[in-house]
Design a protein around this motif. Sequence first.
Motif, mmCIF file in Angstrom:
data_model
loop_
_atom_site.group_PDB
_atom_site.id
_atom_site.type_symbol
_atom_site.label_atom_id
_atom_site.label_comp_id
_atom_site.label_asym_id
_atom_site.label_seq_id
_atom_site.Cartn_x
_atom_site.Cartn_y
_atom_site.Cartn_z
ATOM 1 N N PRO A 2 0.800 -1.230 0.000
ATOM 2 C CA PRO A 2 0.000 0.000 0.000
ATOM 3 C C PRO A 2 0.828 1.273 0.000
ATOM 4 O O PRO A 2 0.292 2.350 -0.256
ATOM 5 C CB PRO A 2 -0.809 -0.115 1.287
ATOM 6 C CG PRO A 2 0.042 -0.945 2.192
ATOM 7 C CD PRO A 2 0.728 -1.929 1.273
ATOM 8 N N TYR A 3 2.129 1.212 0.275
ATOM 9 C CA TYR A 3 2.967 2.406 0.371
ATOM 10 C C TYR A 3 3.770 2.691 -0.893
ATOM 11 O O TYR A 3 4.114 3.832 -1.155
ATOM 12 C CB TYR A 3 3.941 2.282 1.548
ATOM 13 C CG TYR A 3 3.248 2.055 2.870
ATOM 14 C CD1 TYR A 3 2.549 3.075 3.491
ATOM 15 C CD2 TYR A 3 3.284 0.819 3.491
ATOM 16 C CE1 TYR A 3 1.905 2.885 4.697
ATOM 17 C CE2 TYR A 3 2.647 0.611 4.698
ATOM 18 C CZ TYR A 3 1.961 1.649 5.297
ATOM 19 O OH TYR A 3 1.321 1.442 6.484
ATOM 20 N N ASN A 4 4.121 1.681 -1.642
ATOM 21 C CA ASN A 4 4.985 1.845 -2.804
ATOM 22 C C ASN A 4 4.349 2.782 -3.827
ATOM 23 O O ASN A 4 3.228 2.577 -4.263
ATOM 24 C CB ASN A 4 5.266 0.484 -3.443
ATOM 25 C CG ASN A 4 6.507 0.494 -4.290
ATOM 26 O OD1 ASN A 4 7.540 0.980 -3.853
ATOM 27 N ND2 ASN A 4 6.411 -0.032 -5.492
ATOM 28 N N GLY A 5 5.079 3.852 -4.187
ATOM 29 C CA GLY A 5 4.588 4.800 -5.177
ATOM 30 C C GLY A 5 3.627 5.840 -4.631
ATOM 31 O O GLY A 5 3.082 6.629 -5.384
ATOM 32 N N THR A 7 7.030 12.315 -10.687
ATOM 33 C CA THR A 7 6.231 11.102 -10.747
ATOM 34 C C THR A 7 4.937 11.333 -9.975
ATOM 35 O O THR A 7 4.914 12.092 -9.003
ATOM 36 C CB THR A 7 7.008 9.921 -10.109
ATOM 37 O OG1 THR A 7 8.258 9.778 -10.781
ATOM 38 C CG2 THR A 7 6.236 8.618 -10.203
ATOM 39 N N ALA A 8 3.862 10.676 -10.382
ATOM 40 C CA ALA A 8 2.592 10.783 -9.650
ATOM 41 C C ALA A 8 2.837 10.533 -8.165
ATOM 42 O O ALA A 8 3.590 9.629 -7.810
ATOM 43 C CB ALA A 8 1.583 9.775 -10.190
ATOM 44 N N ASN A 9 2.264 11.334 -7.305
ATOM 45 C CA ASN A 9 2.386 11.301 -5.844
ATOM 46 C C ASN A 9 3.665 11.943 -5.320
ATOM 47 O O ASN A 9 3.901 11.949 -4.125
ATOM 48 C CB ASN A 9 2.204 9.897 -5.269
ATOM 49 C CG ASN A 9 0.810 9.384 -5.519
ATOM 50 O OD1 ASN A 9 -0.157 10.097 -5.275
ATOM 51 N ND2 ASN A 9 0.694 8.177 -6.030
ATOM 52 N N GLY A 10 4.505 12.492 -6.193
ATOM 53 C CA GLY A 10 5.568 13.401 -5.778
ATOM 54 C C GLY A 10 4.951 14.795 -5.784
ATOM 55 O O GLY A 10 3.806 14.966 -6.211
ATOM 56 N N TYR A 24 9.881 16.467 -3.126
ATOM 57 C CA TYR A 24 10.064 15.089 -2.653
ATOM 58 C C TYR A 24 9.475 14.117 -3.661
ATOM 59 O O TYR A 24 8.593 14.459 -4.443
ATOM 60 C CB TYR A 24 9.448 14.876 -1.267
ATOM 61 C CG TYR A 24 7.953 15.087 -1.214
ATOM 62 C CD1 TYR A 24 7.072 14.061 -1.533
ATOM 63 C CD2 TYR A 24 7.418 16.315 -0.841
ATOM 64 C CE1 TYR A 24 5.699 14.250 -1.484
ATOM 65 C CE2 TYR A 24 6.055 16.516 -0.784
ATOM 66 C CZ TYR A 24 5.196 15.480 -1.115
ATOM 67 O OH TYR A 24 3.835 15.672 -1.079
ATOM 68 N N THR A 25 9.980 12.889 -3.620
ATOM 69 C CA THR A 25 9.509 11.818 -4.498
ATOM 70 C C THR A 25 8.466 10.981 -3.771
ATOM 71 O O THR A 25 8.349 11.051 -2.552
ATOM 72 C CB THR A 25 10.663 10.891 -4.913
ATOM 73 O OG1 THR A 25 11.099 10.150 -3.756
ATOM 74 C CG2 THR A 25 11.813 11.661 -5.520
ATOM 75 N N PRO A 26 7.741 10.134 -4.501
ATOM 76 C CA PRO A 26 6.902 9.132 -3.837
ATOM 77 C C PRO A 26 7.785 8.135 -3.089
ATOM 78 O O PRO A 26 8.994 8.053 -3.321
ATOM 79 C CB PRO A 26 6.188 8.427 -4.991
ATOM 80 C CG PRO A 26 6.336 9.326 -6.164
ATOM 81 C CD PRO A 26 7.586 10.105 -5.948
ATOM 82 N N ALA A 39 13.154 10.281 -1.660
ATOM 83 C CA ALA A 39 14.167 11.317 -1.820
ATOM 84 C C ALA A 39 13.543 12.679 -1.565
ATOM 85 O O ALA A 39 12.372 12.907 -1.859
ATOM 86 C CB ALA A 39 14.761 11.265 -3.217
ATOM 87 N N PHE A 40 14.363 13.581 -1.025
ATOM 88 C CA PHE A 40 13.953 14.946 -0.738
ATOM 89 C C PHE A 40 15.115 15.852 -1.119
ATOM 90 O O PHE A 40 16.256 15.589 -0.734
ATOM 91 C CB PHE A 40 13.641 15.089 0.758
ATOM 92 C CG PHE A 40 13.226 16.468 1.170
ATOM 93 C CD1 PHE A 40 11.901 16.853 1.093
ATOM 94 C CD2 PHE A 40 14.158 17.375 1.646
ATOM 95 C CE1 PHE A 40 11.506 18.125 1.483
ATOM 96 C CE2 PHE A 40 13.779 18.650 2.035
ATOM 97 C CZ PHE A 40 12.444 19.023 1.955
#
Length: 169
Positions: A31-34, A116-119, A131-133, A81-82
């Motif tokens: 449920p957390y990936n991406g 990327t989506a959710n970043g 920040y990244t997903p 990543a941030f």
Amino acid sequence: MKSKVRSYALLAVLPLLPFVGPVQAAEAADPYNGRSPYKVINGRACATNGRVVATQEIVRGDTVYGTIHVRRNLSCNTSWAFVNFGAKLGAGEYGNALIRRSGPHGTHRLAYSCDTANGNKRVITGQTTCYTPMMTRNYSMWAEGYLYRKNSAGSWVTYAFGKADRYFR
């Protein structure tokens, strides 16, 4: 004779069917990936108690332009990543962060950027961070930070770079 024709037809179609291996299926079920580290998932926002586990300066020559961080949350089993440039970017600049994970034998398997989506999208004029997903921790992981500038031809080029590769498995 008809049964042989059907068998050959089925064999011809099988390579066209999508293959989902055990690793891909496990990632899809996570449920957390991406997902965004700031989104509440299963009653938990992973960014809340995420900690910095690796950093590296984003540099060109001797000039430091920002810092790339790998953040990790043990309870979510994720990293992201941030990037922080410390000062607002000017016109003709943008920044981005990337988190990468390699699979067994060093093959690149997954990468997410701020775009990327959710970043939260790349760092643009007047901004300082992105920040990244999240990525589920498997195999080797590292983060990269980029500062891009327009060259004299008007094309975007990498101007400064940093890689937080002192990370662990």
